[in-house]
Every structure is written in structure tokens, then in C-alpha cells.
Enzyme design. Structure first.
Site, mmCIF file in Angstrom:
data_model
loop_
_atom_site.group_PDB
_atom_site.id
_atom_site.type_symbol
_atom_site.label_atom_id
_atom_site.label_comp_id
_atom_site.label_asym_id
_atom_site.label_seq_id
_atom_site.Cartn_x
_atom_site.Cartn_y
_atom_site.Cartn_z
ATOM 1 N N ASP A 1 1.494 4.487 -6.427
ATOM 2 C CA ASP A 1 0.499 3.548 -6.978
ATOM 3 C C ASP A 1 -0.468 4.215 -7.958
ATOM 4 O O ASP A 1 -0.893 3.599 -8.930
ATOM 5 C CB ASP A 1 -0.229 2.763 -5.871
ATOM 6 C CG ASP A 1 -1.092 3.613 -4.953
ATOM 7 O OD1 ASP A 1 -0.983 4.858 -4.988
ATOM 8 O OD2 ASP A 1 -1.884 3.025 -4.183
ATOM 9 N N HIS A 2 -0.802 5.479 -7.707
ATOM 10 C CA HIS A 2 -1.742 6.218 -8.582
ATOM 11 C C HIS A 2 -1.814 7.648 -8.078
ATOM 12 O O HIS A 2 -1.239 7.974 -7.042
ATOM 13 C CB HIS A 2 -3.133 5.571 -8.579
ATOM 14 C CG HIS A 2 -3.659 5.308 -7.196
ATOM 15 N ND1 HIS A 2 -4.137 6.313 -6.389
ATOM 16 C CD2 HIS A 2 -3.713 4.171 -6.451
ATOM 17 C CE1 HIS A 2 -4.495 5.800 -5.233
ATOM 18 N NE2 HIS A 2 -4.239 4.508 -5.221
ATOM 19 N N GLU B 1 1.444 5.017 -1.405
ATOM 20 C CA GLU B 1 0.051 5.393 -1.597
ATOM 21 C C GLU B 1 -0.100 6.804 -2.188
ATOM 22 O O GLU B 1 0.500 7.754 -1.678
ATOM 23 C CB GLU B 1 -0.688 5.293 -0.243
ATOM 24 C CG GLU B 1 -2.147 5.678 -0.279
ATOM 25 C CD GLU B 1 -2.960 4.849 -1.280
ATOM 26 O OE1 GLU B 1 -2.794 3.625 -1.309
ATOM 27 O OE2 GLU B 1 -3.747 5.449 -2.032
ATOM 28 N N HIS C 1 -3.229 8.663 2.137
ATOM 29 C CA HIS C 1 -4.471 8.342 1.418
ATOM 30 C C HIS C 1 -5.459 9.486 1.605
ATOM 31 O O HIS C 1 -5.528 10.081 2.669
ATOM 32 C CB HIS C 1 -5.061 7.030 1.960
ATOM 33 C CG HIS C 1 -6.129 6.450 1.078
ATOM 34 N ND1 HIS C 1 -7.383 7.005 0.969
ATOM 35 C CD2 HIS C 1 -6.119 5.371 0.256
ATOM 36 C CE1 HIS C 1 -8.100 6.284 0.112
ATOM 37 N NE2 HIS C 1 -7.355 5.294 -0.332
ATOM 38 N N THR D 1 -5.127 0.962 -5.936
ATOM 39 C CA THR D 1 -3.925 0.270 -5.436
ATOM 40 C C THR D 1 -3.819 -1.140 -6.007
ATOM 41 O O THR D 1 -2.739 -1.582 -6.406
ATOM 42 C CB THR D 1 -3.959 0.132 -3.898
ATOM 43 O OG1 THR D 1 -4.321 1.375 -3.324
ATOM 44 C CG2 THR D 1 -2.615 -0.319 -3.354
HETATM 45 C C1 GP9 Z 1 -6.412 -0.057 1.054
HETATM 46 C C2 GP9 Z 1 -5.340 0.676 0.350
HETATM 47 C C3 GP9 Z 1 -5.860 1.920 -0.308
HETATM 48 O O1 GP9 Z 1 -6.027 -1.293 1.567
HETATM 49 O O2 GP9 Z 1 -4.651 -0.148 -0.537
HETATM 50 O O3 GP9 Z 1 -6.702 1.618 -1.337
HETATM 51 P P1 GP9 Z 1 -6.976 2.548 -2.599
HETATM 52 O O4 GP9 Z 1 -8.227 3.312 -2.290
HETATM 53 O O5 GP9 Z 1 -5.838 3.470 -2.811
HETATM 54 O O6 GP9 Z 1 -7.143 1.586 -3.696
HETATM 55 MN MN MN Z 2 -3.843 3.445 -3.404
#
Ligand code: GP9
Ligand code: MN
Length: 399
Positions: A254-255, A37, A195, A79
Site C-alpha cells: 500500500d505504501h 500493509e 504496520h 492505506t
Molecule cells: C488501519 C490500517 C493502517 O485501518 O489501514 O492504516 P495506515 O496508517 O497504514 O494508513
Molecule cells: Mn497502510
């Protein structure tokens, strides 16, 4: 229509490269993807107050393929856009998430291909609600056998923070699920603790916060450090249960985690100037692929998340020539092919096209548009074809 599908197929076939000597080295092995994440590449091999932010990943890189020039290509689907690119090799949508907007399409997805090749069992593991990003529906279209979501985990107030279960208990519980599913498997483990806004209890802090002018950045290094510790736990458990020797592990950021607003804090941390070129380079995410028994290598080819799927299929010995997707194996990717962002910006080995300005990567100066112009047709073409496939549900015409 059927002829559009054929034209897209001919185009993508024409951009594909010949296989490298690594083709098929991991054939038949289990596959674990770890979605890290909000993990940006700048944390790799960087120290804060004299301590590494990612000591485990730094050591893992010394025993893995490490791709050091990979860019975040996600759009609003965050994500889920990264998941989408990895499973389909298509670009995300320009607004919203393909997971939410296109769950009823036919996809030639990674689970489907692995199933056909070696009867892989496919599952996703994630501690959030199953409806988030419409995952429950989309995973069915993508061909997953099972989605282990929040309801499959013992989630308590004690083992949770921010969006849900913390990464260490998440991996601990995931291992017992993994031990029960059939092999070979293809699984994606989606972390959550790192996150925004990067919250962490003191007990879980393995390093001190940073001391830049941006508190978000100061906290970020501690949640990344926690995630790193969680990944170390995962590897220890895979070694203990014997899966390690027979499993390819792919870890990707992921980003971005630090949005443009807080980037000055990162530049302060790294001792860099806040320039357009440095901003572009900050959009890199780590990509690490551990294949048991293979010699480690750092690969500085430029690429994006859309290339992960072709790279993995290459290692597993699956030909992607007829896969109708826009990714390329990173072992052979043509340096001249642009890394394309959803908004039409792009990066090549020498140039960066960002907010309508062409930059020379090396000199970091803006240069005449004519240097970037030759790539624009490819960029438009790929985004348009990918959109046509999604809006026209064109993969239903594939044999
Ligand atoms: C939520 C997680 C985070 O299930 O994948 O989401 P994001 O905000 O990074 O897309
Ligand atoms: Mn994410």
C-alpha cells in the site's frame, strides 16, 4: 461544471492505449485484492541472514504477472489513498484523505463498474474499527455491498498485536466470510500486522531480526516475513475450497513502511549507497497479479498504484476509455508517460524529478532541468484535473 467534466474526459481518453492480447482473459472471474500493509518492493527476492524475507511471494511471482517498477503514489491518506486510487483511478488529495474529506461525492468506482458488467458482489475485509479512515461511509459511496470490519471477526488479546487482529487469524476468518457471499465477487482484504512500529511475538517470528543500525528495519523484515506466511495460508485455503481456479488475486504494497529517517538501515541491508536516486527507487511497492492458467511474466514497465485499476479492468475485459480516470493498463502503458506523485515529483523511464532536481536514472547524476521540463505540463494538468473532479464533484455529470 459539465464542460469541465467533458474536457477531463477528452484528455484522459487521449492518453489511453489500445488493448493487449490479455484483454478479457479473466472475464467473469472472482477478484481478490490483498492490500499488503507497508510492504516495499525491496523485500522481494532479498535474503537476510541467508533466508528469504518473502519466500511465498517469491514463489508466487514465478506463476504470476509481476510488475517490478511500481511506485507508491499515496499521500497523507496512506492505506486509504491506495484504496482510493485503486477504486477510482483518481489521485489522492494533497492534504488529508479523500476518504475522510470527500465521502459524499459521486464516484464511477470499480464496484460500480463490475456490478454493471457482471453483477459482481463487492465487499471489503479488514480487522480494524469501521470508522477508521471513514471507511464505513466511503465504502457506501464507492458502491460496496458489505464491509466486514472488526465487529465481524473474533478478535481476542491472544490473536491480536499492534493495530489489531494478526494477519493469519484474519485470513482464516475471512475465508469463512468469503464462502458465504455471492459470486462473482470483488473483494479487498486489508492486512495489518506489518504496520509501524512492526511488533511481533516470538512465536510468530519465522526469521531472525536483521542486524543493521536501525531497529525499525531489523524488526520490519520479521513482520514482512509473517505477512508472507499469512498470504501463503490464504492461498492454501483458496485452493482447498476450490475458489483458486476461478479467482484473480492481486497483491499490492500500500505504501512505504520505512520512512526516510530509517532508510539508512535499508541501504545497509541492501548494500546500497544513500543517494537521492536510491531513495526514489526505494519508493517502489510490489504488484503481483495471479490469473489462473496464464503464463507467468515479469513486466518492468514503470507505473504507479493509480494504474492498478485499469490493469485489472483490462484482464476482466472492461473497456476504460470512458472511465474518466488517470490510470493506464500496465500491459500497454506508454513508457513516456510520467508516474506522478502528489507533491508534483515524478518518474519517467529515464528521469527522476525529486525535490526540484532532475536526475538521470541510469547515471544517477543530477542533470539539466531541460530533461525533466517536457513532463511538467502533464504532471500539473493531471493533478489539477483530478483535484477539480474531487472538489467540484464532477463525476455526477457523467452519463
Ligand atoms: C488501519 C490500517 C493502517 O485501518 O489501514 O492504516 P495506515 O496508517 O497504514 O494508513
Ligand atoms: Mn497502510
Amino acid at each position: 461544471s459539465k464542460s469541465d467534466t467533458k474536457a477531463s474526459m477528452e484528455y484522459t481518453q487521449s492518453t489511453k492505449q489500445d488493448p493487449s492480447d490479455l484483454f478479457g482473459v479473466a472475464e467473469g472471474k472472482n477478484l481478490i485484492l490483498v492490500s499488503m500493509e507497508s510492504t516495499q518492493n525491496f523485500v522481494i527476492n532479498t535474503k537476510v541472514n541467508g533466508e528469504e524475507i518473502t519466500p511465498f511471494l517469491n514463489s508466487l511471482i514465478k506463476d504470476s504477472f509481476y510488475f517490478s517498477n511500481i511506485y507508491d503514489q499515496t499521500a497523507q491518506g496512506k492505506t486509504s489513498d491506495a484504496e482510493f486510487m485503486i477504486d477510482t483511478g483518481l489521485y489522492p488529495l494533497s492534504s488529508g484523505s479523500a476518504f475522510v474529506r470527500k465521502p459524499d461525492n459521486t464516484y464511477a468506482s470499480l464496484p460500480h463498474m463490475l456490478k454493471r458488467k457482471n453483477d459482481y458482489y463487492a465487499a471489503v475485509f479488514h480487522g480494524n474499527e469501521r470508522t477508521f479512515w471513514n471507511r464505513e461511509m466511503m465504502y457506501e459511496s464507492l458502491g460496496y455491498d458489505r464491509y466486514f470490519s472488526k465487529r465481524d471477526y473474533a478478535v481476542t488479546e491472544d490473536n491480536s498485536i499492534n493495530y489489531g487482529i494478526k494477519d493469519i487469524p484474519f485470513f482464516e476468518q475471512t475465508i469463512s466470510h468469503l464462502e458465504k457471499i455471492p459470486q462473482p465477487f470483488y473483494t479487498r482484504l486489508i492486512t495489518l500486522t506489518n504496520h509501524f512500529p512492526f511488533l511481533l511475538e516470538e512465536d510468530d517470528q519465522f526469521i531472525d531480526t536483521a542486524s543493521t543500525d536501525e531497529d525499525v528495519v531489523n524488526r520490519y523484515v520479521t513482520t514482512v516475513r509473517y505477512e508472507d506466511e499469512a498470504i501463503k495460508t490464504l492461498f492454501e485455503k483458496l485452493k482447498a475450497n476450490g475458489m483458486y481456479k476461478n479467482t484473480v488475486v492481486v497483491l499490492y504494497g500500500d505504501h512505504y513502511g520505512i520512512s526516510e529517517k530509517y532508510e539508512p538501515g535499508v541501504f545497509e541491508l541492501l548494500g546500497q549507497k544513500d543517494t537521492p536516486v536510491n531513495h526514489a527507487k526505494l519508493q517502489q511497492v510490489p504488484l503481483i497479479i495471479h490469473v489462473p492458467g496464464e503464463e507467468p511474466r515479469t513486466i518492468d514497465t514503470i507505473g504507479g498504484e493509480i494504474d492498478i485499476r485499469a490493469t485489472v479492468l483490462h484482464l476482466l475485459g472492461i473497456d476504460t476509455k470512458n472511465a474518466l480516470s488517470f490510470g493506464h493498463s500496465l500491459f500497454t502503458r506508454n513508457e513516456n508517460h510520467p508516474v506522478i506523485f502528489r507533491d508534483g515529483d515524478f518518474i519517467t523511464d529515464k528521469y527522476i524529478f525529486q525535490d526540484n532536481v532532475c536526475y538521470n536514472k541510469k547515471s544517477e547524476e543530477s542533470v539539466n532541468d531541460s530533461f525533466c521540463d517536457p513532463f511538467k505540463e502533464t504532471v500539473r494538468k493531471e493533478l489539477r484535473m483530478s483535484d477539480d473532479i474531487l472538489y467540484g464533484d464532477l463525476l455526477r455529470f457523467l452519463e
